[in-house]
Design a protein around this motif. Structure first.
Motif, PDB file in Angstrom:
ATOM      1  N   GLU A  74       8.609   4.046  -2.958  1.00 25.37           N
ATOM      2  CA  GLU A  74       8.743   5.105  -1.861  1.00 25.37           C
ATOM      3  C   GLU A  74       6.998   5.654  -1.969  1.00 25.37           C
ATOM      4  OE1 GLU A  74      10.877   7.167  -5.134  1.00 25.37           O
ATOM      5  OE2 GLU A  74      10.800   5.105  -4.163  1.00 25.37           O
ATOM      6  N   ASN A  75       6.480   5.690  -3.131  1.00 24.08           N
ATOM      7  CA  ASN A  75       5.061   6.063  -3.335  1.00 24.08           C
ATOM      8  C   ASN A  75       4.163   4.978  -3.410  1.00 24.08           C
ATOM      9  OD1 ASN A  75       6.034   8.892  -3.286  1.00 24.08           O
ATOM     10  ND2 ASN A  75       7.033   8.338  -5.403  1.00 24.08           N
ATOM     11  N   ILE A  76       4.139   3.976  -2.567  1.00 22.87           N
ATOM     12  CA  ILE A  76       3.404   2.710  -2.637  1.00 22.87           C
ATOM     13  C   ILE A  76       1.767   3.005  -2.726  1.00 22.87           C
ATOM     14  CG2 ILE A  76       3.631   2.179  -0.244  1.00 22.87           C
ATOM     15  CD1 ILE A  76       2.754  -0.202  -3.179  1.00 22.87           C
ATOM     16  N   GLU A  77       1.366   4.120  -1.653  1.00 23.50           N
ATOM     17  CA  GLU A  77       0.087   4.510  -1.520  1.00 23.50           C
ATOM     18  C   GLU A  77      -0.658   5.072  -2.952  1.00 23.50           C
ATOM     19  OE1 GLU A  77       1.979   4.182   2.601  1.00 23.50           O
ATOM     20  OE2 GLU A  77       2.482   5.220   0.707  1.00 23.50           O
ATOM     21  N   GLU A  78       0.310   5.977  -3.473  1.00 19.41           N
ATOM     22  CA  GLU A  78      -0.251   6.519  -4.889  1.00 19.41           C
ATOM     23  C   GLU A  78      -0.491   5.644  -5.851  1.00 19.41           C
ATOM     24  OE1 GLU A  78       2.390   9.367  -6.427  1.00 19.41           O
ATOM     25  OE2 GLU A  78       2.358  10.753  -4.278  1.00 19.41           O
ATOM     26  N   ALA A  79       0.364   4.297  -5.793  1.00 18.09           N
ATOM     27  CA  ALA A  79       0.184   3.067  -6.822  1.00 18.09           C
ATOM     28  C   ALA A  79      -0.904   2.614  -6.434  1.00 18.09           C
ATOM     29  CB  ALA A  79       1.447   2.563  -6.552  1.00 18.09           C
ATOM     30  N   VAL A 130       2.505  -4.235   7.363  1.00 18.12           N
ATOM     31  CA  VAL A 130       3.990  -3.706   7.278  1.00 18.12           C
ATOM     32  C   VAL A 130       4.542  -4.968   6.281  1.00 18.12           C
ATOM     33  CG1 VAL A 130       6.065  -4.214   8.586  1.00 18.12           C
ATOM     34  CG2 VAL A 130       4.117  -2.934   9.666  1.00 18.12           C
ATOM     35  N   GLN A 131       5.298  -4.651   5.533  1.00 20.95           N
ATOM     36  CA  GLN A 131       5.836  -5.601   4.529  1.00 20.95           C
ATOM     37  C   GLN A 131       7.063  -6.386   5.189  1.00 20.95           C
ATOM     38  OE1 GLN A 131       4.632  -6.121   0.998  1.00 20.95           O
ATOM     39  NE2 GLN A 131       3.021  -4.993   2.258  1.00 20.95           N
ATOM     40  N   TRP A 132       6.923  -7.758   4.669  1.00 17.06           N
ATOM     41  CA  TRP A 132       7.721  -8.659   5.667  1.00 17.06           C
ATOM     42  C   TRP A 132       9.281  -8.560   5.352  1.00 17.06           C
ATOM     43  CZ3 TRP A 132       9.428 -13.653   3.451  1.00 17.06           C
ATOM     44  CH2 TRP A 132       9.259 -13.613   2.111  1.00 17.06           C
ATOM     45  N   ILE A 173       2.613   0.623   5.458  1.00 15.33           N
ATOM     46  CA  ILE A 173       1.340   1.341   4.908  1.00 15.33           C
ATOM     47  C   ILE A 173       0.729   2.226   5.675  1.00 15.33           C
ATOM     48  CG2 ILE A 173      -0.743   0.931   3.296  1.00 15.33           C
ATOM     49  CD1 ILE A 173       1.878  -0.176   2.147  1.00 15.33           C
ATOM     50  N   ASP A 174       0.691   3.589   5.181  1.00 13.68           N
ATOM     51  CA  ASP A 174      -0.056   4.527   5.759  1.00 13.68           C
ATOM     52  C   ASP A 174      -1.616   4.210   6.280  1.00 13.68           C
ATOM     53  OD1 ASP A 174      -1.125   6.868   6.540  1.00 13.68           O
ATOM     54  OD2 ASP A 174      -0.018   8.345   5.461  1.00 13.68           O
TER      55      ASP A 174
END
Length: 363
Positions: free
Chosen positions: A124-129, A147-149, A155-156
């Protein structure tokens, strides 16, 4: 919207929830494609000037629709081909960050070339990663699907702009296949240095159609060696003066396939990009509420605020076959059932799917 739905014959016989797999063709497009084929049938090589005109008009339409320079658009048969051409010109010592479980046609080309690769895990925090990896691992290339398939996580884009502002040396490559065509998008104002798309999904252009967009300074970062006669506009005296984007077009192109991109972009412009975006956002919010209520979504999807209109719900092979039997067109992905909704879908489609799922549970 009901008038528009009549353009799509598939919608007369099923609930189509699989645009993430294949975008629907429609009556007006098929009529145009038949006319193009008929012209080739009757005119042969005399059709060539019109074919070249279609290619140039397609680039102009793409540039206007997504706000970029026409000279920075390359027509390719699909994103996979465009990316592979680009990566052959990328420095071998590039330090690449990918998303674990991203679309294989994005990750595999990097992996097959021996780049030094790191992965960000989808949470849920992919951007932080992503930002943490860039900070700690000296990343020079970030490549990801907007957008993940598998689950529709988006992604923001504002986050990516902040990454570009804070780390301008990072080359950002995007796959827009599951994104372009779902909302208004300005390439020039985006964080992407390279953004490509296969246009047979949300852009409704059929197989064999795609394009790449480049920022004007990208050619300094990739030494592309691909070339052919059409790269030089069929001019033997132009061999030493080939534009960067034209290196992605070494051979003849299908005016049928690429003209279909122009036709569909014009079609969507007539509908109104704002109208399409609003419809998709409303469908996404409604579907997320309904599927969350039934406990069908992953926590990482539930916990994110902004989501696409692609959902992977919990469901086994039996549920998938049940939906198929009841004329719901969808896909099996990653142990679940992927449902995706475009502007031609309705809330009634989603309600009917929910009704079928509830009926299956009671059976």
């Amino acid at each position: 919207m009901e008038k528009i739905r009549k353009e799509f014959p598939v919608l007369r016989q099923s609930i189509y929830a699989d645009t993430a797999g294949y975008g629907l063709l429609y009556d007006d497009l098929i009529e145009w494609r038949q006319e193009i084929d008929l012209d080739f049938l009757l005119k042969g090589s005399r059709m060539r000037p019109n074919s070249l005109k279609i290619e140039e008009e397609t680039k102009k339409t793409i540039a206007n629709f997504f706000t970029c320079r026409k000279e920075d658009v390359a027509l390719v048969s699909n994103f996979s081909t465009g990316l592979n051409i680009f990566l052959d010109g990328l420095a071998a010592n590039s330090k690449v960050l990918l998303i674990d479980s991203d679309y294989p046609s994005l990750n595999w080309p990097f992996e097959s070339r021996g780049f030094q690769i790191s992965y960000a895990k989808i949470t849920e925090n992919i951007e932080e990663a992503i930002e943490k990896a860039i900070q700690q691992q000296n990343i020079t290339v970030l490549a990801l699907s907007v957008v993940q398939w598998l689950n529709g996580i988006k992604i923001d884009l504002d986050f990516l702009k902040r990454i570009k502002d804070n780390y301008p040396h990072v080359l950002i490559i995007g796959d827009g296949t599951q994104f372009l065509g779902t909302e208004k998008f300005n390439f020039e104002n985006s964080a992407f240095d390279v953004l490509g798309v296969s246009a047979y999904k949300w852009l409704l252009a059929g197989y064999g159609s795609g394009f790449m967009m480049f920022k004007s300074d990208v050619e300094k970062k990739a030494n592309i060696k691909f070339v052919g006669f059409t790269s030089a506009f069929n001019d033997v005296d132009n061999a030493d003066n080939i534009a960067f984007a034209k290196r992605f077009e070494p051979g003849h192109k299908s005016s049928l396939s690429f003209g279909s991109i122009k036709f569909s972009l014009d079609f969507m412009s007539q509908l109104g990009v704002d109208v399409i975006e609003k419809q998709i956002q409303e469908l996404s919010a409604f579907a997320k509420t309904e599927f969350e209520r039934l406990g069908l979504l992953e926590n990482i999807v539930v916990q994110r605020t902004n989501h696409s209109s692609i959902f992977n719900i919990k469901g086994d092979d039996n549920l998938f076959k049940y939906l198929e039997k009841n004329d719901v067109v969808c896909s099996q992905r990653n142990g679940g059932i992927r449902l995706s909704f475009h502007f031609y879908n309705t809330k009634e489609d989603i309600q009917q799917i929910v009704k079928l799922i509830n009926g299956f549970k009671r059976a």
